[in-house]
Design an enzyme around this catalytic site. Structure first.
Site, PDB file in Angstrom:
ATOM      1  CB  SER B  14      -0.935  -0.069   1.210  1.00  0.00           C
ATOM      2  OG  SER B  14      -1.901   0.952   1.150  1.00  0.00           O
ATOM      3  CG  HIS B  41      -4.194  -1.141  -0.459  1.00  0.00           C
ATOM      4  ND1 HIS B  41      -4.087  -0.869   0.879  1.00  0.00           N
ATOM      5  CD2 HIS B  41      -4.631  -2.414  -0.541  1.00  0.00           C
ATOM      6  CE1 HIS B  41      -4.444  -1.947   1.571  1.00  0.00           C
ATOM      7  NE2 HIS B  41      -4.759  -2.905   0.727  1.00  0.00           N
ATOM      8  CG  ASP B 134      -5.340  -5.810   2.820  1.00  0.00           C
ATOM      9  OD1 ASP B 134      -5.696  -6.936   3.200  1.00  0.00           O
ATOM     10  OD2 ASP B 134      -5.473  -5.402   1.651  1.00  0.00           O
TER      11      ASP B 134
END
Lengths: 275, 188
Positions: B14, B41, B134
């Site tokens: 991310s 992401h 995540d």
């Protein structure tokens, strides 16, 4: 953090068989990867710890099954998702539909209706809504119930408005709905010619003839065998030269119906049945 | 080289992971024996050309797979915008448009998890910089199924929440310096 749930492939087979025998829904040709995820998702949501407990609930509680069915299928959708697709529809497909005295469109797997609402707006703006019949079908009765009401969350409108504008919409988007406290209600005149009804792509057959079939992001939940079968169903449900729209990441590449369709717009996944 | 070459390498990242991934792609040799999957992401809507932006390797382009595309070695796959990316037993991709996870679609967890289920010991997972939790849970599952886990050294990550969460849930993961990823992948 939810607890991790371990399920063996055989246990997924057992669940599929139970649902088939007890309730008549056949998930055997669904994509195994996403179906397994959905079963885990349901178990977590209902705090069901083991597959045996799940079987017990499914066998003995029809109301649990109704909830399970509603939660198992993916019902995520949005208005004017992929604005470029709607732009292509607006510019390429809808003007050609205008030549039919009665336009018939099938939204297969319509979830809670947001794509149907988008289509109705396009047709209205093209002056064709009055002579169009939209058949919007889904496996899930709860989805259809929601779709008929035309209710959507208020906080989604910002994104939907942006999508609408990017799809080439020129009207005031907010004129299509009425805002309540935390939700909006779609202008009911848009749904006047929409028939929402239950249809199962796995088991049900051709029920009408259409000039356009929209089935976006539904086939991704099926395995290749079922995808093929459903695409044949669509082919048989289309008039010659009728249109078919799939999701942006869905492809006809490995399907045996491929030679029976022309690709009209590659980047929007719009196909046309050959003569 | 050891006997158990990975069949598949999944990288999740991310905030702050983009430069790391870019560098890695640039350095990849003409042939490699695994399929490389990137789950980054990214914004859910709006035009995205991440696949083109990441096509920095002179031999291999970055592909956003279609549903049910076959997974083959020597390819770089990028999880498409607004879908979760899963894999099937027959080594094909399945796309999934279900709820966002950790506010993300694609999310890293489901890809790690489903790759672990299909590839077991043949899977390698690498979790990079990010300011979100995540990936940790999926990486834990990947290890449980016999796969190998790597995490970008949090002290060398632009955003450390993701690698720190990963480390907490997967203490057996190997910490890795971003500049050594390429060597590491080819000395497994």
């Amino acid at each position: 953090m939810n607890e991790w749930i371990d399920i063996l492939p055989e246990q997924i087979d057992d669940i599929i068989q139970l649902i088939r025998e007890q309730y008549g829904y056949d998930f055997g040709d669904y994509s195994r990867a996403s179906f397994t995820r959905r079963v885990k998702h349901c178990m977590q949501a209902a705090s069901v710890k083991t597959i045996y407990d799940l079987q017990h609930h499914l066998l003995n509680e029809p109301s649990f099954f109704n909830w399970f069915l509603q939660t198992l299928t993916v019902n995520v959708t949005e208005m004017f998702r992929d604005p470029l697709f709607y732009k292509a529809l607006r510019e390429t497909v809808i003007p050609r539909l205008a030549s039919y005295p009665i336009i018939k469109i099938w939204h297969a797997g319509c979830a809670t209706g947001e794509e149907v609402f988008s289509m109705a707006i396009l047709l209205k703006e093209a002056g064709l809504l009055e002579r169009t019949r939209i058949y919007a079908t889904d496996l899930n009765p709860a989805n259809l119930e929601k779709a008929r009401k035309g209710i959507m969350p208020l906080n989604a409108m910002k994104e939907y408005t942006a999508n609408y504008i990017r799809s080439g919409g020129m009207e005031e988007f907010s004129s299509y709905y009425e805002a309540k406290r935390d939700h909006v209600i779609l202008d009911s005149s848009l749904l006047k010619n929409v028939l929402f009804s239950q249809h199962n792509l796995v088991t049900d057959q051709v029920f009408n003839e259409f000039q356009l079939i929209c089935c976006r992001n539904v086939l991704i939940y099926f395995n290749k065998t079922l995808q093929n079968r459903v695409l044949h169903l669509f082919y048989d449900s289309l008039v010659p030269l009728g249109y078919m729209a799939l999701g942006m990441k869905e492809s006809l590449l490995f399907m045996d119906v491929r030679p029976k369709f022309d690709s009209i717009k590659d980047d929007a996944k719009i196909f046309r049945r050959k003569n | 080289m050891s006997h158990a070459l990975p069949e598949i390498v999944v990288i999740g990242g991310s905030a702050g992971s983009f430069p790391v991934v870019s560098k890695l792609i640039e350095q990849l040799p003409e042939t490699f024996s695994f399929a490389l999957i990137l789950v980054m992401h990214r914004q859910k809507s709006g035009l995205s050309e991440m696949d083109k932006v990441l096509s920095l390797n002179k031999y291999t382009k970055v592909i956003e797979p279609n549903d049910k595309d076959q997974i083959v070695p020597n390819q770089i796959y990028l999880a498409p915008q607004n879908y979760h990316l899963l894999v099937e037993n027959d080594r094909t991709f399945s796309l999934d448009y279900s709820e966002t996870i950790h506010y993300s679609r694609p999310s890293i967890d489901p890809t790690f998890e489903s790759v672990a289920d299909v590839y077991g010991q043949q899977a390698v997972g690498l979790l990079l910089s990010g300011s979100n939790t995540d990936g940790a849970r999926g990486l834990a599952h990947l290890v449980q199924m016999g796969g190998k886990a790597f995490i970008q050294d949090p002290s060398l990550s632009e955003f450390s929440i993701m690698p720190l969460t990963g480390l907490k849930q997967v203490p057996e993961a190997t910490l890795i310096n971003p500049s050594e990823i390429i060597n590491c992948l080819f000395s497994l």
